[in-house]
Each structure stands twice: as structure tokens, then as C-alpha cells.
Design an enzyme around this catalytic site. Structure first.
Site, short mmCIF file in Angstrom:
data_model
loop_
_atom_site.label_atom_id
_atom_site.label_comp_id
_atom_site.label_asym_id
_atom_site.label_seq_id
_atom_site.Cartn_x
_atom_site.Cartn_y
_atom_site.Cartn_z
N GLU A 272 0.84 -1.18 0.00
CA GLU A 272 0.00 0.00 0.00
C GLU A 272 0.89 1.25 0.00
OE1 GLU A 272 -3.52 1.79 2.94
OE2 GLU A 272 -1.83 0.65 3.77
N LYS A 337 -10.00 0.20 -2.15
CA LYS A 337 -10.26 -0.21 -0.78
C LYS A 337 -11.72 0.04 -0.41
CE LYS A 337 -8.40 0.42 3.91
NZ LYS A 337 -7.42 1.16 4.74
N CYS A 392 -4.57 -3.16 3.92
CA CYS A 392 -4.31 -2.71 5.28
C CYS A 392 -5.34 -3.23 6.28
CB CYS A 392 -4.21 -1.19 5.30
SG CYS A 392 -3.30 -0.55 6.75
#
Length: 529
Positions: A272, A337, A392
Site C-alpha cells: 500500500e 479499498k 491494510c
């Protein structure tokens, strides 16, 4: 015992137990990793609140939560000051306060039906996590009991009922331990021994359950951890420096491949934020990634922060960058995301919250834009593999990972940027990756900008883990998976059913309480009547 159930412990003893419970829960998680202390923490909190009034149960649970979550989430205060960390700690501790209240509420059942108490402890713990994982603003699942069990035999249970089943097993063992300790106080040694043996059996149940193994061919995967110029919120302050680090590391890998010192990868994963400027709008960034992809002769999964689509918005994306992308062309595959982090990637209720955020931290200016949530699972084709991209903190959410597997992911890639945190946060996240690998029977990996990166096989074991705050290139064969585990198939139903059972237990306790007077609160001078 009181008329309303078991007699509560003296208040000073209960306070000491609530603090000890928080410490026992804390050391079960990385960096400590003493997984076997998790049920001890559960047991100590249950004993502290047993037989007490609801407000005392809430207060004792809040103390346990503060002792637990404060150090566990200390990585959140490294660069934004103490105020957000304190607020997050107290907010998370409130859920354990509610749990303490609920455990106190069911205490009357422990008198007439003692076997209900251990079961109730386990059910209420699952219900508390189910609420905390969802509310508010999508929840914050950090600190689930299941995430402390990466090195425990109970990890195998994840393949049968996911994180909720692992939490239930750990909490049930703690409930049996609490029951055993309570029976010791009553000198019922036979029952105590039986309850303790039952708790150990619950904890060891995973040993007899086989791990799911991916049945597909092997693919060679490279993870590039390029590191950043400096840790902190300004890790990308030097324009294109983070991207250049990942390009340079990939070029070095390409030279090693040509020299026969490393195996040619089928695909490469960058973390990321590996591209610290938008490569879809910045030609120099796109050219740099093109150069790296052609040199390594494999598609690269690039983590990038993209501008837009509208003014004041951003996107946290994983881009598939082919090795043969034509100059000036843009990648065709992208994952956005789905679960941006509130107060970190966007401000909920911005007109109300922004002035408050500016008052409590001088870093609120960093949230001038809101990250836009994606709407589809991150299944991306890289060479011979369908890779499930999870970005994440998304690895902490059951539904995000499960939807990715059901959409066809053959292996899982967790892209993360730990440059704004520390090694303990990275290790806590790696523990979540390990649970997801077992839960869904998928070989997995974690790719971080600064560490910890590594590969995780479907049995939950970590391979080739990198250090923290360093650069590293990892290459390993992983196997593609196509089957589904029982946990993947049943999805959230174990959690739903266990939570419904917890609600039924609370109702039953209410009926029991209507038949008995409330307990008299302890003053600390004598055992409550």
C-alpha cells in the site's frame, strides 16, 4: 452467595482482578504473543464482576478495557499526539464495560444452573466483539480474542467457523477456568478439576482438526518492501521517494534473476502507498513503474493513492501493472479499498467533526480529502493467479476477506503501509493474516512499505518474514487454492447464532432477576450480603 446469585468479591480484590485481566489480555497479543493468557484474562474479568451491580460491572469492565487497549493501541499516538489515542482507548474500553455489565447481569443464573455461567461468558464475549466490529462507522475489530491465537492450537478452528468460533473457544476456556476457580473457593475440588480439564480440551481442540491445503499449482511470488525515507506521517514528503525505493528494489531483483541468483517471479506485489504520487496522472511515476515491470518481466500489484474522482476525494487502490503495458496506456485492473478507516482516511460527519479534530490534534490538516470506498471485492488477475487484494486494516474485517475468496481469489495479498505506526502494529496485523489464511484455506502474504512483510501458508505458518524499518525483497512459491473451507461456506452464521444465544441468555437472566432481590454492593469492608 447472595439471594441474587454468587457473592461478589471484595471491591479491592475485584479491582485488582480487573487490572490483571487487562494485562493478561494484552500479553496474549504481539509483540508478547503469550496466547495462553487470553483465557486467563477472560476468567479474571468474569470473577471480578460476578454478583455485582450493573454499574460496578461496567466500571470494572472499563478498567480492564483501558488496561488492555491502551498499550495495545499505543502505536496510534506515535505521530498525532495523545488525544486521539486516549479517545480511541476509552471508546474501545467502553465495549468491555458493557461486557462487564452483561456478565454481572447473568450472575443470578450461576446459582441455579452453574453450567450456564461458562457458556454465558463465551457467548457474551462473541456478542461484544460482534458489536464492536460493526459500530460505529463500520467498527474497529482490533483486539479480538481470535487475533491473539496465531500460534495456538485453537487457530485451526478458524477454518470451521472463522474468527468468531476461535473467540468462542478461547472465551469458553476462560469461562471454565473462572468456574473452576469459583469452585475451588467452595472447596469443590472434583468439579474444579473437571472444569479445568474441560477448558484445556477446548483450547487444544484445534490439534485434532486438519488444516486445509490449497490444491492448485505453485506460483512464484515476489514481495518488495522498499522502505521509506523516514517513518511518520510525512513518510512521502519527498516527492516520489517511496516509489523510487520500490522501483530500485525491483530492479535489483531483476538483476539477481538474470544472474541466476533468484527465481523468476510470476507476479510481484508492492505494498500500500508504494507509489506516493498518482501514477495515472503523473507520467514520470507511470514511466518508473513501467521500467520496473519490464525489467522483472512480470505484472506488479502496485499500491497507490489516486486523486479524485471528485474534488476533495482520494482513492486507496491496488493497480495491476502489466510488464507489457504500452507507453501512455493505463492499467485496466484496479481494486479500490472498500473499508476506509474513519478518522484516518476520511472524517465522518465532517462539518461537525473537523473543528473538534483540529482542536485535539495538529495533524487534522492531513485529512483535507476523504477516501472514497470501493464497491467490489479485489480479485485481480496477475499472470497465472487470481489474487485477492486486501488493503491494510481490511484484513481485520470478516466480510471483506470472505467476499474476496468467494469472488474467486486463489491466494490472498494484504497490502499495507506501516510507516506511520511501529513493529507491534505490524505484528498484530500479521497475526490477522495468519488467521485469514487458515480460515479460508489460502496461501497468503503481507507486503508492507517498511515491514513486517512475509508469506503465510494455509496452515497459518509465517515464512521469510522481513525486519521492520528496512528494505527487503522476498521470493517464494505459493500454491493456488480453489476449494472452500467450512468457515468460508457458513460465513457470518456462527457469529449470528452465538449472538442470538447471548441475547436469549440476557433475557433469561432478566427473568431470573425478577424473581430475586438485587445484591447489596460491597463497601470493601466485608463480603457483600
Amino acid at each position: 452467595m447472595t439471594a441474587g446469585g454468587p457473592a461478589p468479591l471484595r471491591l479491592p480484590v475485584a479491582l485488582a482482578l480487573s487490572v490483571a485481566a487487562g494485562l493478561a489480555l494484552l500479553v496474549a497479543f504481539p509483540l508478547y504473543g503469550l496466547w495462553w493468557t487470553a483465557p486467563i484474562g477472560v476468567a479474571l474479568l468474569a470473577l471480578a464482576v460476578r454478583g455485582r451491580r450493573l454499574r460496578a460491572g461496567f466500571g470494572l469492565g472499563l478498567i480492564t478495557g483501558a488496561v488492555f487497549f491502551g498499550p495495545l493501541l499505543a502505536w496510534t499516538n506515535l505521530h498525532v499526539g495523545y488525544a486521539p489515542w486516549i479517545l480511541l482507548t476509552l471508546f474501545q474500553a467502553t465495549y468491555l464495560g458493557l461486557l462487564g455489565m452483561a456478565l454481572a447481569w447473568i450472575s443470578p443464573l450461576a446459582r441455579r444452573r452453574p453450567w450456564l455461567w461458562p457458556a454465558g461468558i463465551a457467548l457474551l464475549w462473541v456478542a461484544q466483539e460482534a458489536l464492536r466490529d460493526r459500530a460505529p462507522f463500520g467498527g474497529f475489530p482490533w483486539g479480538r480474542l481470535a487475533f491473539s491465537q496465531a500460534d495456538a492450537p485453537t487457530l485451526a478452528l478458524a477454518g470451521y467457523g472463522g474468527a468468531p468460533l476461535v473467540t468462542f473457544a478461547v472465551a469458553a476456556a476462560g469461562g471454565l477456568l473462572a468456574y473452576a476457580l469459583g469452585q475451588v473457593g467452595a472447596r469443590a475440588w472434583t468439579r474444579a478439576a473437571a472444569a479445568t480439564a474441560g477448558g484445556l480440551a477446548v483450547m487444544l481442540l484445534g490439534l485434532v482438526l486438519p488444516a486445509t491445503t490449497p490444491d492448485g499449482p505453485a506460483v512464484t511470488v515476489a514481495v518488495v518492501q522498499g522502505n521509506v525515507p523516514r517513518l511518520g506521517l510525512d513518510f512521502n514528503a519527498q516527492r516520489q521517494a517511496v516509489l523510487n525505493n520500490h522501483v530500485a528494489a525491483t530492479m535489483v531483483l531483476a538483476e539477481r534473476v538474470r544472474a541466476g541468483q533468484a527465481k523468476q517471479p510470476d507476479l510481484v506485489v508492492w505494498p500500500e502507498n508504494a507509489s506516493d504520487i498518482d501514477p495515472l496522472r503523473n507520467p514520470s511515476a507511470a514511466d518508473a513503474i513501467n521500467t520496473a515491470a519490464r525489467a522483472i518481466n512480470a505484472p506488479i500489484l502496485v499500491g497507490a493513492v489516486l486523486s479524485g474522482p471528485e474534488q476533495g476525494q482520494s482513492r486507496n487502490a491496488g493497480l495491476v501493472w502489466p510488464a507489457d503495458l504500452a507507453p501512455g496506456a493505463q492499467p485496466e485492473q484496479m481494486y479500490l479499498k472498500q473499508h476506509p478507516v474513519p478518522f484516518a482516511e476520511y472524517l465522518p460527519l465532517r462539518p461537525i467533526v473537523e473543528p473538534i479534530a483540529q482542536a485535539v490534534t495538529n495533524q487534522a490538516k492531513l485529512l483535507r480529502t476523504d477516501f472514497v470506498a470501493g464497491t467490489a471485492p479485489g480479485v485481480l488477475t496477475l499472470g497465472p493467479a487470481k489474487v485477492g487484494d486486501v488493503i491494510c486494516f481490511e484484513v481485520a474485517y470478516d466480510d471483506v476477506v470472505r467476499d474476496t475468496v468467494l469472488a474467486g481469489a486463489q491466494l490472498l495479498a494484504v497490502q499495507t503501509n506501516n510507516a506511520t505506526f511501529d513493529e507491534s502494529e505490524a505484528m498484530q496485523q500479521m497475526a490477522m493474516v495468519r488467521l485469514r489464511a487458515v480460515e479460508h484455506g489460502r496461501d497468503s502474504l503481507m507486503a508492507s512499505t517498511v515491514g513486517v512483510s512475509g508469506f503465510v501458508t494455509a496452515d497459518g505458518n509465517v515464512h521469510d518474514a522481513s525486519g521492520f524499518n528496512t528494505d527487503a525483497v522476498l521470493v517464494r512459491d505459493l500454491h493456488l487454492g480453489s476449494g472452500t473451507t467450512p468457515a468460508t461456506n457458513v460465513g457470518p452464521w456462527p457469529e449470528y447464532l452465538l449472538t442470538l444465544a447471548a441475547l436469549a441468555l440476557l433475557i433469561a437472566a432478566g427473568v431470573a432477576r425478577r424473581r430475586r432481590p438485587a445484591p447489596v454492593e460491597d463497601t470493601g469492608q466485608a463480603v457483600s450480603a
